[in-house]
Each structure stands twice: as structure tokens, then as C-alpha cells.
Design a protein around this motif. Sequence first.
Motif, PDB file in Angstrom:
ATOM      1  N   GLY A 107      40.172 -46.160  70.230  1.00 57.15           N
ATOM      2  CA  GLY A 107      40.192 -45.598  71.584  1.00 57.15           C
ATOM      3  C   GLY A 107      39.640 -46.587  72.597  1.00 57.15           C
ATOM      4  N   PHE A 108      39.459 -46.115  73.807  1.00 60.42           N
ATOM      5  CA  PHE A 108      39.029 -46.985  74.907  1.00 60.42           C
ATOM      6  C   PHE A 108      37.642 -47.603  74.632  1.00 60.42           C
ATOM      7  CE2 PHE A 108      36.554 -46.342  79.046  1.00 60.42           C
ATOM      8  CZ  PHE A 108      36.600 -47.687  79.369  1.00 60.42           C
ATOM      9  N   ILE A 109      36.617 -46.762  74.519  1.00 58.87           N
ATOM     10  CA  ILE A 109      35.261 -47.296  74.368  1.00 58.87           C
ATOM     11  C   ILE A 109      35.091 -47.940  72.986  1.00 58.87           C
ATOM     12  CG2 ILE A 109      32.818 -46.640  74.173  1.00 58.87           C
ATOM     13  CD1 ILE A 109      33.264 -44.588  76.387  1.00 58.87           C
ATOM     14  N   ASP A 131      40.148 -44.298  62.587  1.00 58.04           N
ATOM     15  CA  ASP A 131      40.747 -43.591  63.726  1.00 58.04           C
ATOM     16  C   ASP A 131      42.032 -42.894  63.276  1.00 58.04           C
ATOM     17  OD1 ASP A 131      40.340 -44.226  67.084  1.00 58.04           O
ATOM     18  OD2 ASP A 131      42.076 -43.098  66.405  1.00 58.04           O
ATOM     19  N   TYR A 136      45.043 -40.422  67.313  1.00 59.72           N
ATOM     20  CA  TYR A 136      45.354 -39.214  68.109  1.00 59.72           C
ATOM     21  C   TYR A 136      45.589 -39.611  69.564  1.00 59.72           C
ATOM     22  CZ  TYR A 136      44.116 -34.604  70.185  1.00 59.72           C
ATOM     23  OH  TYR A 136      44.088 -33.437  70.895  1.00 59.72           O
ATOM     24  N   THR A 137      44.637 -40.333  70.156  1.00 58.59           N
ATOM     25  CA  THR A 137      44.885 -40.973  71.460  1.00 58.59           C
ATOM     26  C   THR A 137      44.680 -42.484  71.364  1.00 58.59           C
ATOM     27  OG1 THR A 137      42.589 -40.498  72.064  1.00 58.59           O
ATOM     28  CG2 THR A 137      44.274 -39.020  72.969  1.00 58.59           C
ATOM     29  N   GLY A 138      44.118 -42.938  70.246  1.00 60.87           N
ATOM     30  CA  GLY A 138      43.860 -44.371  70.069  1.00 60.87           C
ATOM     31  C   GLY A 138      45.154 -45.143  69.853  1.00 60.87           C
ATOM     32  N   ASP A 196      41.520 -38.978  59.362  1.00 64.22           N
ATOM     33  CA  ASP A 196      41.205 -37.860  60.248  1.00 64.22           C
ATOM     34  C   ASP A 196      39.784 -37.378  59.965  1.00 64.22           C
ATOM     35  OD1 ASP A 196      41.007 -35.487  61.632  1.00 64.22           O
ATOM     36  OD2 ASP A 196      43.097 -34.926  61.249  1.00 64.22           O
ATOM     37  N   MET A 197      38.940 -37.482  60.950  1.00 63.76           N
ATOM     38  CA  MET A 197      37.527 -37.129  60.785  1.00 63.76           C
ATOM     39  C   MET A 197      37.305 -35.629  60.593  1.00 63.76           C
ATOM     40  SD  MET A 197      34.698 -38.648  63.309  1.00 63.76           S
ATOM     41  CE  MET A 197      33.041 -38.783  62.685  1.00 63.76           C
ATOM     42  N   HIS A 202      37.531 -31.493  67.245  1.00 61.62           N
ATOM     43  CA  HIS A 202      37.446 -32.953  67.395  1.00 61.62           C
ATOM     44  C   HIS A 202      36.033 -33.418  67.780  1.00 61.62           C
ATOM     45  CE1 HIS A 202      41.635 -33.945  66.795  1.00 61.62           C
ATOM     46  NE2 HIS A 202      41.950 -32.881  67.514  1.00 61.62           N
ATOM     47  N   TYR A 240      34.411 -28.785  76.492  1.00 67.61           N
ATOM     48  CA  TYR A 240      34.086 -30.157  76.094  1.00 67.61           C
ATOM     49  C   TYR A 240      32.564 -30.354  76.151  1.00 67.61           C
ATOM     50  CZ  TYR A 240      33.765 -35.266  76.875  1.00 67.61           C
ATOM     51  OH  TYR A 240      33.439 -36.603  76.819  1.00 67.61           O
ATOM     52  N   LYS A 292      29.846 -30.927  73.039  1.00 66.63           N
ATOM     53  CA  LYS A 292      28.962 -32.105  72.995  1.00 66.63           C
ATOM     54  C   LYS A 292      27.509 -31.665  72.839  1.00 66.63           C
ATOM     55  CE  LYS A 292      31.743 -35.698  73.667  1.00 66.63           C
ATOM     56  NZ  LYS A 292      31.865 -36.792  72.704  1.00 66.63           N
ATOM     57  N   ILE A 320      33.163 -43.577  82.403  1.00 66.73           N
ATOM     58  CA  ILE A 320      33.181 -44.984  81.959  1.00 66.73           C
ATOM     59  C   ILE A 320      34.582 -45.544  82.206  1.00 66.73           C
ATOM     60  CG2 ILE A 320      32.734 -46.570  80.034  1.00 66.73           C
ATOM     61  CD1 ILE A 320      30.285 -44.896  80.867  1.00 66.73           C
ATOM     62  N   HIS A 336      42.942 -42.322  80.077  1.00 65.50           N
ATOM     63  CA  HIS A 336      42.816 -40.984  80.660  1.00 65.50           C
ATOM     64  C   HIS A 336      41.827 -41.085  81.816  1.00 65.50           C
ATOM     65  CE1 HIS A 336      39.064 -40.926  78.376  1.00 65.50           C
ATOM     66  NE2 HIS A 336      39.781 -41.321  77.337  1.00 65.50           N
TER      67      HIS A 336
HETATM   68  N1  LIG Z   1      35.526 -42.540  78.813  1.00 66.43           N
HETATM   69  C1  LIG Z   1      34.582 -41.862  79.435  1.00 66.43           C
HETATM   70  O1  LIG Z   1      34.478 -41.877  80.668  1.00 66.43           O
HETATM   71  C2  LIG Z   1      33.565 -41.059  78.649  1.00 66.43           C
HETATM   72  C3  LIG Z   1      32.535 -40.418  79.351  1.00 66.43           C
HETATM   73  C4  LIG Z   1      31.609 -39.673  78.642  1.00 66.43           C
HETATM   74  C5  LIG Z   1      31.696 -39.577  77.253  1.00 66.43           C
HETATM   75  N2  LIG Z   1      32.718 -40.204  76.611  1.00 66.43           N
HETATM   76  C6  LIG Z   1      32.790 -40.082  75.144  1.00 66.43           C
HETATM   77  O2  LIG Z   1      32.913 -41.369  74.573  1.00 66.43           O
HETATM   78  C7  LIG Z   1      33.721 -41.323  73.395  1.00 66.43           C
HETATM   79  C8  LIG Z   1      34.876 -42.290  73.515  1.00 66.43           C
HETATM   80  O3  LIG Z   1      35.662 -41.935  74.648  1.00 66.43           O
HETATM   81  P1  LIG Z   1      36.973 -42.722  75.021  1.00 66.43           P
HETATM   82  O4  LIG Z   1      37.108 -42.657  76.493  1.00 66.43           O
HETATM   83  O5  LIG Z   1      36.989 -44.040  74.339  1.00 66.43           O
HETATM   84  O6  LIG Z   1      38.072 -41.737  74.379  1.00 66.43           O
HETATM   85  P2  LIG Z   1      39.433 -42.099  73.599  1.00 66.43           P
HETATM   86  O7  LIG Z   1      40.251 -40.872  73.590  1.00 66.43           O
HETATM   87  O8  LIG Z   1      40.021 -43.342  74.173  1.00 66.43           O
HETATM   88  O9  LIG Z   1      38.887 -42.401  72.139  1.00 66.43           O
HETATM   89  C9  LIG Z   1      38.656 -41.393  71.185  1.00 66.43           C
HETATM   90  C10 LIG Z   1      39.237 -41.886  69.868  1.00 66.43           C
HETATM   91  O10 LIG Z   1      39.002 -40.880  68.858  1.00 66.43           O
HETATM   92  C11 LIG Z   1      40.160 -40.795  68.059  1.00 66.43           C
HETATM   93  N3  LIG Z   1      40.181 -39.468  67.430  1.00 66.43           N
HETATM   94  C12 LIG Z   1      40.272 -38.262  68.050  1.00 66.43           C
HETATM   95  N4  LIG Z   1      40.220 -37.276  67.138  1.00 66.43           N
HETATM   96  C13 LIG Z   1      40.065 -37.882  65.926  1.00 66.43           C
HETATM   97  C14 LIG Z   1      39.920 -37.410  64.590  1.00 66.43           C
HETATM   98  N5  LIG Z   1      39.921 -36.096  64.320  1.00 66.43           N
HETATM   99  N6  LIG Z   1      39.757 -38.300  63.596  1.00 66.43           N
HETATM  100  C15 LIG Z   1      39.744 -39.641  63.852  1.00 66.43           C
HETATM  101  N7  LIG Z   1      39.895 -40.148  65.085  1.00 66.43           N
HETATM  102  C16 LIG Z   1      40.044 -39.281  66.111  1.00 66.43           C
HETATM  103  C17 LIG Z   1      41.311 -41.013  69.019  1.00 66.43           C
HETATM  104  O11 LIG Z   1      42.509 -41.404  68.354  1.00 66.43           O
HETATM  105  C18 LIG Z   1      40.751 -42.110  69.912  1.00 66.43           C
HETATM  106  O12 LIG Z   1      41.054 -43.392  69.421  1.00 66.43           O
HETATM  107  C19 LIG Z   1      34.154 -39.860  73.269  1.00 66.43           C
HETATM  108  O13 LIG Z   1      33.256 -39.201  72.408  1.00 66.43           O
HETATM  109  C20 LIG Z   1      34.016 -39.306  74.668  1.00 66.43           C
HETATM  110  O14 LIG Z   1      33.778 -37.918  74.650  1.00 66.43           O
HETATM  111  C21 LIG Z   1      33.651 -40.939  77.275  1.00 66.43           C
END
Ligand SMILES: NC(=O)c1ccc[n+]([C@@H]2O[C@H](COP(=O)([O-])OP(=O)(O)OC[C@H]3O[C@@H](n4cnc5c(N)ncnc54)[C@H](O)[C@@H]3O)[C@@H](O)[C@H]2O)c1
Length: 322
Positions: free
Chosen positions: A10-12, A31, A34-36, A56-57, A95, A145, A149, A175, A182
Motif C-alpha cells: 500500500g501507500f505508507i 499483502d 486489496y488496494t495495494g 490475507d491477514m 480488515h 473506521y 482503530k 498522510i 485514496h
Molecule cells: N494514508 C493516510 O492518510 C492514513 C492516515 C491515518 C492512518 N492511516 C493508516 O495507515 C495504514 C496504511 O494506510 P495507507 O494509506 O498506506 O493505505 P493503503 O490502502 O494504501 O494500504 C493498506 C494495504 O493493506 C492491504 N490490505 C488490506 N486488507 C488486507 C488483508 N486483509 N490482508 C492483507 N493485506 C491487506 C492493502 O492491499 C494495502 O496494500 C492503514 O492502517 C491506515 O488506516 C493512513
Amino acid sequence: MKMLIFGGAGFIGSSFAQSLLSEGHEVEVFDSMYTGKAANLSACTEKKGFKLIKGDMRKIEEVKRVVTGQDIIYHFVANADIRGGMENTFLDLEHNLLTTYNLLEAMRKSDVKKLVFTSSSAVYGEPSVFPTPESYGPLRPTSLYGASKLAAEGYISAFCENFGMKSFIFRPVNILGSANNHGVVGDFIRKLKRDAKGLEILGNGKQRKSCLHVSDFISGVKVAVGSGKEATNIYNIGNLDWVDVDGIANQVARAMELKGVKYSHTGGERGWPGDMPFVFLDTKKLCACGWQPKLNSGQAVFLAAKEMLRAFDIEDKHKEHY
Ligand SMILES: NC(=O)c1ccc[n+]([C@@H]2O[C@H](COP(=O)([O-])OP(=O)(O)OC[C@H]3O[C@@H](n4cnc5c(N)ncnc54)[C@H](O)[C@@H]3O)[C@@H](O)[C@H]2O)c1
């Protein structure tokens, strides 16, 4: 060190994987895609010590198989679509919370001790104190959500207390960075690419959001993980200022070199049910560890918009090619 990143495509997570690999750590990414995206990890795949595991976690047996022998586990998996979670009310539970329980149980069974978890500023709901400190309460999330958390934070705290684990829980603001597919900045870019003259903004545009670039997020997490002494260490992570949603639109238009874009607003203090009109966190605890963001909220939006535009161009070229 051996590190495992759940949600690392995913992004972070992918930004973190790159950073940890560049420091010479062994990094495994787990991963479900799912969105990664595999493309987010293109800078990692050729690097020594990197491995991508598709799984799948939500399935505890798959989680148990990968945690043994890890020094630190990063849990970035989530349903990051807050609005979607209000339509399908099971999404956040499975999730965000079930995945966390599965991981904690797998860590307990395998004697793995150190966890980094991204919670959210959404745990605060609509607080009455700004900037909001970690000690603010009672915590009353306004989205499912945020609720999931907060529940996950509770499970982490109880596992750490009872089973000798150590955790670092981060409550981030918005972030931003290139792989963020997204959220408001990507949304505005997509809309403006379709119509450069007008932009529909959800809400009244006055919602105030603290925004942090992912590079500052990564440096903050690393500083905290080197400092936290408690079994459960909770940190707000955000900027020292904020920008309103109209201001975010201005920065995106500037990054796209557009002038005279007409904004229309759907109205109301919230862009959608569960949206928080004001997000501004007190980060004194993290700053006391020696951390400071390099970019303010407006600069973070502008840089991320430029980075996303480059990423969108590469995606478009790729589509044309195939
Ligand atoms: N981006 C932000 O602004 C932000 C802000 C606050 C908190 N967060 C938290 O930081 C974390 C990362 O966020 P992000 O923006 O990178 O989101 P993202 O959607 O880009 O990354 C989430 C990753 O989790 C994977 N995933 C989802 N369900 C899964 C499952 N059941 N098994 C295995 N993999 C699974 C997705 O494929 C994806 O690669 C998340 O927990 C999010 O809630 C993000």
C-alpha cells in the motif's frame, strides 16, 4: 534486522519498505493486494533482502506462517476507505480489527515482541480540544473506521500488558505522498484532469485538516520506535499547522498549473458522514523525542500533488503501451 510489513504494497507500507531496505534491513512484505499494487514496490523488488508474500491477514493460519523470527512487525493493513466502511459495515471490523487480533495472537504464539501499528486521528471523533493531545477523552469515534482503530488499540494494549510485548501505536493525520491512491488530493487531481475549469468540493471547503508528507511520517515513526519505553507507546503524528479543504484545492491547482478554477461546494461542515471538520493533533510528545516535520501542511499537499501527477503520468503511459 528482520522486519515484516503487513500492508507493505500500500501507500505508507511501500514507502516504509523502501526506507528500511535502504538502511540494510531484511524486509518481507505481506499483502493481499486489496488496494495495494506491485508497482508501489518496483524500487524494492531487485534489492537484496526483499521478499513479497501474497496473503490475507483475515486468515490467522496465513499470518502465523510468516511472523516467526521477525524482529519488528509493522501493521499497516486497513480498509483505508472510510466512506466505504459506512456503507459495508463489516469492512472495518474485518480488515482493521480482526487482522490486528490475528497478528497479536500469531505474535504471542511465536514469541515475537515488537509491533508498530498505524491507528488514526479518527479515534478522536470530533474532539473539543485543539491541538488534540493523546490524553484526550472520552474517545468517541464518529466513523466505523475510527471505531475499529480504537478497538484495535485496546487489543494491542491488553496483549502487550499480558504477554510481554512492546507496541508503538501512531495516530496519524492525513498522510500524503506519491503512492497515495485514496483521499482528497488524488480525488481533486482526478476531477481536475477530467475538467480543468471546475471542481466540486465535498462539504463547505472549510474543513481544516493537518497534513503530513509521508517522508516526515517515516522519520517520526523511526524516532519514536527508538525512544518509547512503555509496553504500549501512543503517539499523535501530524503537522504543526493545518490547511482547509479549499486551501488543499488551491495547492493542487497550483501543482497542475491551472488558473481560475471555479469551486462548487456540496455544502455542510462535513464532506460525508464520519468526516471530521477539524483535525489538528498535539505532537509535543513526538517532538520531545527529537522529531520535527520538514514540510508544513500546505507544502506537503503541493509536493504530494506533484508526486501523484508524475505517478499518474507513468500509469497512463503504461496503459497506452499495453
Ligand atoms: N494514508 C493516510 O492518510 C492514513 C492516515 C491515518 C492512518 N492511516 C493508516 O495507515 C495504514 C496504511 O494506510 P495507507 O494509506 O498506506 O493505505 P493503503 O490502502 O494504501 O494500504 C493498506 C494495504 O493493506 C492491504 N490490505 C488490506 N486488507 C488486507 C488483508 N486483509 N490482508 C492483507 N493485506 C491487506 C492493502 O492491499 C494495502 O496494500 C492503514 O492502517 C491506515 O488506516 C493512513
